[in-house]
Motif scaffolding. Structure first.
Motif, mmCIF file in Angstrom:
data_model
loop_
_atom_site.group_PDB
_atom_site.id
_atom_site.type_symbol
_atom_site.label_atom_id
_atom_site.label_comp_id
_atom_site.label_asym_id
_atom_site.label_seq_id
_atom_site.Cartn_x
_atom_site.Cartn_y
_atom_site.Cartn_z
ATOM 1 N N GLY A 330 34.700 0.703 -31.384
ATOM 2 C CA GLY A 330 35.850 1.574 -31.177
ATOM 3 C C GLY A 330 36.977 1.260 -32.147
ATOM 4 N N VAL A 333 36.111 2.458 -35.707
ATOM 5 C CA VAL A 333 36.305 3.898 -35.875
ATOM 6 C C VAL A 333 37.772 4.211 -36.105
ATOM 7 N N ASN A 334 38.648 3.514 -35.376
ATOM 8 C CA ASN A 334 40.088 3.743 -35.553
ATOM 9 C C ASN A 334 40.547 3.396 -36.961
ATOM 10 N N PRO A 338 34.754 7.999 -38.340
ATOM 11 C CA PRO A 338 33.388 8.010 -37.819
ATOM 12 C C PRO A 338 32.286 8.222 -38.858
ATOM 13 N N ALA A 385 29.392 4.766 -30.702
ATOM 14 C CA ALA A 385 30.822 4.932 -30.448
ATOM 15 C C ALA A 385 31.457 5.977 -31.366
ATOM 16 N N PRO A 386 31.203 5.946 -32.682
ATOM 17 C CA PRO A 386 31.773 7.000 -33.531
ATOM 18 C C PRO A 386 31.209 8.384 -33.223
ATOM 19 N N THR A 388 30.359 9.494 -30.202
ATOM 20 C CA THR A 388 31.102 9.939 -29.024
ATOM 21 C C THR A 388 32.528 10.330 -29.390
ATOM 22 N N ALA A 389 33.167 9.510 -30.235
ATOM 23 C CA ALA A 389 34.538 9.816 -30.662
ATOM 24 C C ALA A 389 34.598 11.131 -31.418
ATOM 25 N N SER A 390 33.584 11.412 -32.232
ATOM 26 C CA SER A 390 33.560 12.664 -32.990
ATOM 27 C C SER A 390 33.446 13.864 -32.070
ATOM 28 N N GLY A 393 36.746 13.992 -29.899
ATOM 29 C CA GLY A 393 37.950 14.165 -30.705
ATOM 30 C C GLY A 393 38.010 15.475 -31.451
#
Length: 477
Positions: A330, A333-334, A338, A385-386, A388-390, A393
């Motif tokens: 996480g 990714v920040n 991603p 994780a990236p 899911t973030a993509s 987000g």
């Protein structure tokens, strides 16, 4: 949002006793579904021997469940939003347990497949409720901790699944791969009824998209039937008709979702290039993952003579590495976005699959298999994780639920179609899965196809996923 019970929705503290009860209920419920997914793969070889089931029947033992789950998971989330998330979660748990009991008592392959479809319906009802309950029960500042704990603890069920399944199958019977769900479900129901607050979405659509759900199920089901039936005796009229019906139903599903007033899947989400690319990458990656691990477990048992327990234990590094690495991604990714984690992770996982294709016939060593599975696990740890973030987000916050559900359905559908199509693509038919001389070359070819799917996921990620997620995501309306 409305709630009933001693604690209202949205006011629970993570460290409080009521919060721990809610977390326990959702972890046990999700863990039961995750456990089932890994236990059953280990039990396939004994099921085939005991029930005299051919490869196509075993494919349907996996796919009957996955088909129902993938087709109805979005509808299950909508039912929870409208009628109460705890209520639908509990109903799904009871349904899942009842179907699991019936699976454990099934006398023949056809009956087992029918009960697996029922089990998938129960899973589609309870799976979306877990995260929705956490999201609505905990106060805002504690939701991330609750979801993180849920992810880690529920993931332990996936890690325990192959070992527990192997032990149950080896020491007792394959039937216990299903019967084990019953005591878990009883605990989930007791905890949920007493400790989980009820919640609903006051802005939920007044009508459910039953037509869309039906078309999606028909499209996936008919296509899967055609892929599984085709290699057994060549294409006959029924197989061709099923393929045509499947494609037509998929097209009709898209048209329905474009015109429905309250669509199950708002197609406007796909106006986001990131959302579209992330889901396309998901389809490729999870298709490869589902196909390779189904065949790896069969390869280890049939070709290398591993017991169910030993074969199941070989999958432990996948989840162990993911539990150790995924949470740390996480922050990565920040910092870097991603795109590169998804690209590199897909390539690393694909490299592990290529190594799997090099297993010698009858000569697989435990350290070698564990290392290869760990490489796949490392790649998945970097990309999950990236990914899911993509997905989350790239859309407005109010569409987070449907975006997450869509991605879940895509991953399930990918595994479903991979399990259906791979044996046909490599020429593995009938009872040949039980013949080491027929299975090994088919396994080698199939793993290379799966490696190609991971490479395709890497390419889509590189081209379609941005370095930085947009500050103002696309609205689906």
């Amino acid at each position: 949002m409305t709630a009933t019970g001693a604690t209202g929705a949205g006011d629970l503290a993570y460290a409080s006793a009521p919060g721990r009860w809610v977390l326990l209920a959702t972890v046990l419920g999700s863990g039961m579904v995750f456990l089932d997914g890994t236990v059953v793969n280990v039990a396939l070889r004994p099921i085939g021997s005991d029930l005299d089931a051919g490869l196509s029947a075993l494919q349907w033992v996996v796919n009957g469940y996955t088909l129902a789950l993938a087709s109805l998971i979005l509808l299950g989330g909508s039912l929870g939003d409208r009628f109460g998330r705890r209520r639908v979660f509990v109903v799904g748990t009871v349904w899942f347990a009842g179907a699991s009991l019936l699976c454990g008592l099934a006398p023949d392959p056809s009956t087992l497949i029918a009960f697996r479809v029922l089990q998938g319906i129960g899973g589609a009802l309870l799976t979306p409720g877990s995260l929705a309950i956490l999201q609505t029960a905990f106060r805002h500042e504690d939701r991330a901790r609750a979801i993180g704990a849920w992810s880690g603890l529920a993931g332990l069920a996936s890690a325990a699944g192959p070992v527990l399944g192997g032990w149950l199958v080896g020491q007792l019977s394959w039937r216990w791969a299903f019967l084990i769900n019953v005591p878990f479900a009883l605990a989930v129901v007791l905890v949920s009824v007493r400790h989980v607050p009820e919640s609903r979405d006051a802005e939920a659509a007044p009508h459910l998209d039953g037509i869309g759900a039906g078309l999606g199920a028909l499209g996936l089901g008919a296509t899967t039937y055609a892929l599984i039936a085709w290699p057994d005796g060549g294409a006959d009229a029924l197989d061709v008709a099923a393929a045509v019906v499947g494609v037509a139903a998929m097209v009709a599903f898209v048209l329905r979702e474009r015109t429905a007033r309250f669509p199950m899947l708002p197609l406007g989400l796909f106006r986001s290039r990131t959302f579209s690319a992330a889901n396309l990458a998901t389809f490729a990656i999870y298709g490869g993952l589902g196909g390779v691990f189904l065949l790896l477990v069969l390869e280890l048992q049939v070709v290398d003579g591993f017991s169910p327990l030993k074969a199941g234990s070989m999958l432990l590094p996948l989840t162990a590495v993911m539990l150790l690495v995924s949470a740390r991604m996480g922050g990565v990714v920040n910092r870097i976005g991603p795109r590169w984690p998804m690209t590199v992770g897909s390539l690393v996982a694909g490299t592990g699959v290529v190594l799997m294709s090099r297993l010698p016939s009858g000569g697989a060593s435990v350290p070698r298999v564990l290392l290869m599975v760990a490489v796949v696990g490392l790649g998945m740890s970097v990309l999950v994780a990236p990914l899911t973030a993509s997905v989350l987000g790239s859309v407005e916050d109010r569409f987070a639920g449907v975006a997450s559900g869509t991605n879940n359905a895509v991953s399930r559908a990918a595994g479903l179609l991979a399990v259906a199509a791979l044996p046909a693509l490599v020429g593995l038919t009938g009872d040949e899965y039980a013949d080491p001389h027929a299975l090994h070359p088919a396994y080698q070819h199939a793993t290379l196809i799966c490696a190609g799917l991971f490479a395709a996921g890497a390419l889509v990620s590189l081209v379609g996923v941005p370095d930085v997620l947009r500050a103002h995501p696309v609205d689906a309306d």
